[in-house]
Scaffold this active site. Sequence first.
Site, PDB file in Angstrom:
ATOM      1  N   LYS A  44       0.851  -1.210   0.000  1.00  0.00           N
ATOM      2  CA  LYS A  44       0.000   0.000   0.000  1.00  0.00           C
ATOM      3  C   LYS A  44       0.877   1.247   0.000  1.00  0.00           C
ATOM      4  O   LYS A  44       0.612   2.196  -0.734  1.00  0.00           O
ATOM      5  CB  LYS A  44      -0.883  -0.022   1.250  1.00  0.00           C
ATOM      6  CG  LYS A  44      -1.420   1.344   1.666  1.00  0.00           C
ATOM      7  CD  LYS A  44      -2.399   1.243   2.806  1.00  0.00           C
ATOM      8  CE  LYS A  44      -1.881   1.621   4.174  1.00  0.00           C
ATOM      9  NZ  LYS A  44      -1.431   2.983   4.374  1.00  0.00           N
ATOM     10  N   ASN A  45       1.919   1.214   0.844  1.00  0.00           N
ATOM     11  CA  ASN A  45       2.721   2.422   1.025  1.00  0.00           C
ATOM     12  C   ASN A  45       3.757   2.644  -0.071  1.00  0.00           C
ATOM     13  O   ASN A  45       4.558   3.575   0.011  1.00  0.00           O
ATOM     14  CB  ASN A  45       3.355   2.425   2.418  1.00  0.00           C
ATOM     15  CG  ASN A  45       2.283   2.571   3.498  1.00  0.00           C
ATOM     16  OD1 ASN A  45       1.133   2.906   3.194  1.00  0.00           O
ATOM     17  ND2 ASN A  45       2.635   2.304   4.748  1.00  0.00           N
ATOM     18  N   CYS A 141      -4.971   7.421   9.310  1.00  0.00           N
ATOM     19  CA  CYS A 141      -5.421   6.729  10.510  1.00  0.00           C
ATOM     20  C   CYS A 141      -5.471   7.692  11.686  1.00  0.00           C
ATOM     21  O   CYS A 141      -4.750   8.686  11.726  1.00  0.00           O
ATOM     22  CB  CYS A 141      -4.442   5.611  10.828  1.00  0.00           C
ATOM     23  SG  CYS A 141      -4.632   4.231   9.735  1.00  0.00           S
ATOM     24  N   ARG A 146      -0.797  13.905  13.206  1.00  0.00           N
ATOM     25  CA  ARG A 146      -0.289  13.744  11.847  1.00  0.00           C
ATOM     26  C   ARG A 146      -0.250  15.057  11.063  1.00  0.00           C
ATOM     27  O   ARG A 146      -0.919  15.229  10.046  1.00  0.00           O
ATOM     28  CB  ARG A 146      -1.081  12.662  11.114  1.00  0.00           C
ATOM     29  CG  ARG A 146      -1.014  11.341  11.851  1.00  0.00           C
ATOM     30  CD  ARG A 146      -1.494  10.190  11.056  1.00  0.00           C
ATOM     31  NE  ARG A 146      -0.539   9.783  10.041  1.00  0.00           N
ATOM     32  CZ  ARG A 146      -0.750   8.783   9.207  1.00  0.00           C
ATOM     33  NH1 ARG A 146      -1.858   8.113   9.273  1.00  0.00           N
ATOM     34  NH2 ARG A 146       0.155   8.441   8.321  1.00  0.00           N
ATOM     35  N   ASP A 331       4.171   0.110  12.315  1.00  0.00           N
ATOM     36  CA  ASP A 331       2.990  -0.627  11.821  1.00  0.00           C
ATOM     37  C   ASP A 331       2.999  -2.104  12.225  1.00  0.00           C
ATOM     38  O   ASP A 331       2.011  -2.796  12.029  1.00  0.00           O
ATOM     39  CB  ASP A 331       2.924  -0.536  10.294  1.00  0.00           C
ATOM     40  CG  ASP A 331       2.816   0.899   9.840  1.00  0.00           C
ATOM     41  OD1 ASP A 331       1.789   1.519  10.106  1.00  0.00           O
ATOM     42  OD2 ASP A 331       3.792   1.409   9.259  1.00  0.00           O
ATOM     43  N   ARG A 439      -8.676  -0.577   3.751  1.00  0.00           N
ATOM     44  CA  ARG A 439      -7.753   0.480   3.300  1.00  0.00           C
ATOM     45  C   ARG A 439      -6.392  -0.120   2.968  1.00  0.00           C
ATOM     46  O   ARG A 439      -5.672   0.416   2.119  1.00  0.00           O
ATOM     47  CB  ARG A 439      -7.565   1.538   4.402  1.00  0.00           C
ATOM     48  CG  ARG A 439      -8.739   2.473   4.569  1.00  0.00           C
ATOM     49  CD  ARG A 439      -8.328   3.669   5.406  1.00  0.00           C
ATOM     50  NE  ARG A 439      -7.036   4.134   4.980  1.00  0.00           N
ATOM     51  CZ  ARG A 439      -6.092   4.608   5.791  1.00  0.00           C
ATOM     52  NH1 ARG A 439      -6.321   4.711   7.068  1.00  0.00           N
ATOM     53  NH2 ARG A 439      -4.944   5.007   5.325  1.00  0.00           N
TER      54      ARG A 439
END
Length: 459
Positions: A44-45, A141, A146, A331, A439
């Site tokens: 995803k990243n 998230c 953030r 994570d 997600r």
Amino acid sequence: MTPLATDLKKDATKAAERVGIMSDRIIIRGGKPLNGRVDVRGAKNLATKAMVAALLAETTSVLRDVPEISDVNIVTGMLNAYGVSVTETAPGELTLDPSEVERAHFSKIDALAGSSRIPILFCGPLLHRIGEALIPDLGGCRIGDRPINFHLDALRAFGAIVDKSYEGIRLTAPNGLTGAQIELPFPSVGATEQVLLTSVLAKGTTELRNAAIEPEIMELIAILQKMGAIITVEPNRVIVIEGVEKLEGYQHRCLFDRNEAASWAAAALATKGDIFVAGARQQELMTFLNVYRKVGGAFEITEEGIRFYHPGGDLKPVQIETDVHPGFMTDWQQPLVVALTQAHGTSIVHETVYENRFGFTEALNEMGANIVVHKDGIASVTRRVPRRALEQAAVITGPTPLHGADIEIPDLRGGFSHLIAALSAEGTSTVSNIGLISRGYEHFIDKLSALGADFDVEG
Ligand code: EPU
């Protein structure tokens, strides 16, 4: 329902709809080991950032092994809004044609961006292509504030002008973008990507100090090199980018999702199961594998993937400090904490990257875990980002048998750890807001079925 709970539910529903999941809740009858094979595709990243990079070229790019997750769908929607056509030319293969990039309406971008953090990375490419970028209110998230100050400071250093308006933030670059000397206050993944995506077409040379060097960033650099960029990675977190005039499209296969791989590994350990994670590679998981072994988990590395399993015997407590690469990723902590509730003794997890990433432990305590979250560090560990830590260390005392409960998922990684907890707990659990998991975890419901989990999905 509190306003936060209502927002979370909305986010979860939108994310689920984007990948065709029509349900909100999963009823899990736990206490059974997960056994079998899961296939992990692109990260995803990385995939989402590689899609943004396609905007820098005038010719077509092809990205392979793209996972079907809602964050990818958000970026697809945003690229479409800017005139980039994104077509699935084969399963998991996206062809991106940026030849007709155009301005987009702010309201459209705002509606599309949803709860993703990726829109901020459109700034540099859009400034180069159309001279303007609009950033809506950013999501992601719920794991702390953030902020985007590193991003905006870097963009200003390149010559961008940042105007805050009622709609969001508008950036322009009346004199174009010029290479800059930038030192990040923290090796931020997103800010490093911001600098890379902006500097490649800026006039002159950029020197970035204190850069993040995560594998996904090295992969983004490789993609940019394929496009014609000149980027040198020097020792001690220094990256030098010599701006070029033009970039071409790329062809690239995404690096596997090491966060998803680590999550399934934790699921194997917590449920006393045995999961072969096809597509996982040792190199990008070395730090995780060391901890996995110390806790008492076993693994077998093959060319096709990694088998993770509980070899029997007691799990052992560990002390972990999350960190930037090559440290233990933030994570990875949430899924592993579930397994640590079954370790014999006291484990400590220090979170040094985010200010608020232990919210998920409340549900674990409701299920029978003994986790105490401390505001102050227990050892000499300090947070990397000089802001007030809301939650810094979790002390987990085990083993504590887990029992079923009704749980509401708070965020992506915390949510997956709730799934693992429900799968390993005796009895029945109802887990809501499962859309948030889509997600970042591709086809997770099908994968749970393939691993023999006992559950029903409810609308
Ligand atoms: N930070 C600032 N100011 C900024 C940017 C970051 O203070 O302008 C702070 C953050 O608040 C945080 C720390 O710096 O405390 C680290 O943030 P970083 O920028 O490194 O993270 P990110 O780019 O926002 C990415 C991943 C995260 C992953 C982190 C750390 C994406 C889309 N997200 O976030 O992934 O946890 O790097 O590796 O790539 C996830 O996948 O669940 C996830 C949250």
